[in-house]
Each structure stands twice: as C-alpha cells, then as structure tokens.
Design a protein around this motif. Sequence first.
Motif, PDB file in Angstrom:
ATOM      1  N   ARG A  12      15.792  11.923   9.974  1.00  0.00           N
ATOM      2  CA  ARG A  12      15.872  11.789   8.524  1.00  0.00           C
ATOM      3  C   ARG A  12      14.920  10.700   8.061  1.00  0.00           C
ATOM      4  O   ARG A  12      14.854   9.626   8.641  1.00  0.00           O
ATOM      5  N   VAL A  13      14.220  10.999   6.998  1.00  0.00           N
ATOM      6  CA  VAL A  13      13.321  10.024   6.400  1.00  0.00           C
ATOM      7  C   VAL A  13      13.932   9.618   5.072  1.00  0.00           C
ATOM      8  O   VAL A  13      14.186  10.448   4.214  1.00  0.00           O
ATOM      9  N   SER A  14      14.201   8.338   4.927  1.00  0.00           N
ATOM     10  CA  SER A  14      14.793   7.867   3.684  1.00  0.00           C
ATOM     11  C   SER A  14      13.734   7.829   2.590  1.00  0.00           C
ATOM     12  O   SER A  14      12.537   7.881   2.848  1.00  0.00           O
ATOM     13  N   VAL A  15      14.194   7.720   1.370  1.00  0.00           N
ATOM     14  CA  VAL A  15      13.291   7.665   0.232  1.00  0.00           C
ATOM     15  C   VAL A  15      12.399   6.436   0.323  1.00  0.00           C
ATOM     16  O   VAL A  15      11.194   6.496   0.062  1.00  0.00           O
ATOM     17  N   SER A  16      12.950   5.301   0.748  1.00  0.00           N
ATOM     18  CA  SER A  16      12.140   4.082   0.855  1.00  0.00           C
ATOM     19  C   SER A  16      11.076   4.216   1.941  1.00  0.00           C
ATOM     20  O   SER A  16       9.972   3.693   1.797  1.00  0.00           O
ATOM     21  N   ASP A  17      11.386   4.934   3.036  1.00  0.00           N
ATOM     22  CA  ASP A  17      10.381   5.177   4.074  1.00  0.00           C
ATOM     23  C   ASP A  17       9.249   6.032   3.521  1.00  0.00           C
ATOM     24  O   ASP A  17       8.086   5.782   3.790  1.00  0.00           O
ATOM     25  N   GLY A  18       9.611   7.043   2.756  1.00  0.00           N
ATOM     26  CA  GLY A  18       8.601   7.908   2.153  1.00  0.00           C
ATOM     27  C   GLY A  18       7.712   7.145   1.194  1.00  0.00           C
ATOM     28  O   GLY A  18       6.492   7.338   1.163  1.00  0.00           O
ATOM     29  N   VAL A  57       2.587   4.263  -0.037  1.00  0.00           N
ATOM     30  CA  VAL A  57       1.884   3.021  -0.385  1.00  0.00           C
ATOM     31  C   VAL A  57       0.854   2.688   0.694  1.00  0.00           C
ATOM     32  O   VAL A  57      -0.290   2.317   0.384  1.00  0.00           O
ATOM     33  N   VAL A  58       1.233   2.833   1.951  1.00  0.00           N
ATOM     34  CA  VAL A  58       0.299   2.554   3.047  1.00  0.00           C
ATOM     35  C   VAL A  58      -0.885   3.512   2.990  1.00  0.00           C
ATOM     36  O   VAL A  58      -2.033   3.105   3.189  1.00  0.00           O
ATOM     37  N   TRP A  59      -0.646   4.773   2.688  1.00  0.00           N
ATOM     38  CA  TRP A  59      -1.728   5.749   2.576  1.00  0.00           C
ATOM     39  C   TRP A  59      -2.694   5.340   1.461  1.00  0.00           C
ATOM     40  O   TRP A  59      -3.910   5.418   1.622  1.00  0.00           O
ATOM     41  N   VAL A  60      -2.159   4.886   0.330  1.00  0.00           N
ATOM     42  CA  VAL A  60      -3.006   4.433  -0.777  1.00  0.00           C
ATOM     43  C   VAL A  60      -3.819   3.206  -0.351  1.00  0.00           C
ATOM     44  O   VAL A  60      -5.016   3.112  -0.649  1.00  0.00           O
ATOM     45  N   VAL A  61      -3.189   2.270   0.345  1.00  0.00           N
ATOM     46  CA  VAL A  61      -3.896   1.077   0.832  1.00  0.00           C
ATOM     47  C   VAL A  61      -5.001   1.479   1.807  1.00  0.00           C
ATOM     48  O   VAL A  61      -6.128   0.964   1.732  1.00  0.00           O
ATOM     49  N   LEU A  62      -4.713   2.401   2.723  1.00  0.00           N
ATOM     50  CA  LEU A  62      -5.729   2.870   3.669  1.00  0.00           C
ATOM     51  C   LEU A  62      -6.902   3.515   2.930  1.00  0.00           C
ATOM     52  O   LEU A  62      -8.065   3.297   3.287  1.00  0.00           O
TER      53      LEU A  62
END
Length: 95
Positions: free
Chosen positions: A4-10, A15-20
């Motif tokens: 399960r992926v929580s909403v905060s993990d998503g 955010v990390v993808w945007v930073v990358l």
Amino acid sequence: MTTRVSVSDGRAITVVWVVLSAITVASWWLAPGHSGGHVGASIPITVVAIVLGFIKCRLIIRYFMEVRTAPTWLRHSTDAWLLTLWTAVLVIYLW
C-alpha cells in the motif's frame, strides 16, 4: 503480497520527481554548449554539476529504489557509497 502506498508517500514521490526535473533543467542551463557560445572547461560549473549529480542519485536511490524505508545500515551504506563515488569522480576531474 500487495504494497500500500499512502497519500503522503505519493505526494513525496511527486515532489521528488519535480525536484529531479528541476535539477535536470538547471544542469542543462549550466552547460555552456547549449547557447552556441564558447565551450571550455570550467571548474566551478563542473563542481556544481557533480554536486547536482550526487543529489539526483541520492533522491533516486531513496525514493524510487525504496531505500528510505530500508534498514538503517542500508541507508548509511548507500550514502557512503554515493559519497565515495562522487568524491572520486571530483578528485579524478580536478587532478
């Protein structure tokens, strides 16, 4: 077995993808060759590019290879490996 992926993990991954993506654009912007001007070696630009590469690798390992939830020894080992690798690259370049 399902994960399960929580909403905060998503959100964190987004955010990390945007930073990358921002780091990729910043790296491109730093390169003197894309503007058609004189291209020459620049130690400050190279150091910044190496630091940005280190940051990108750490984010990818932590968030996309799931090391952020791994045991402490694995997180520290990957950090030590990255630091050794990127320091070696910088030393080789500067030598």
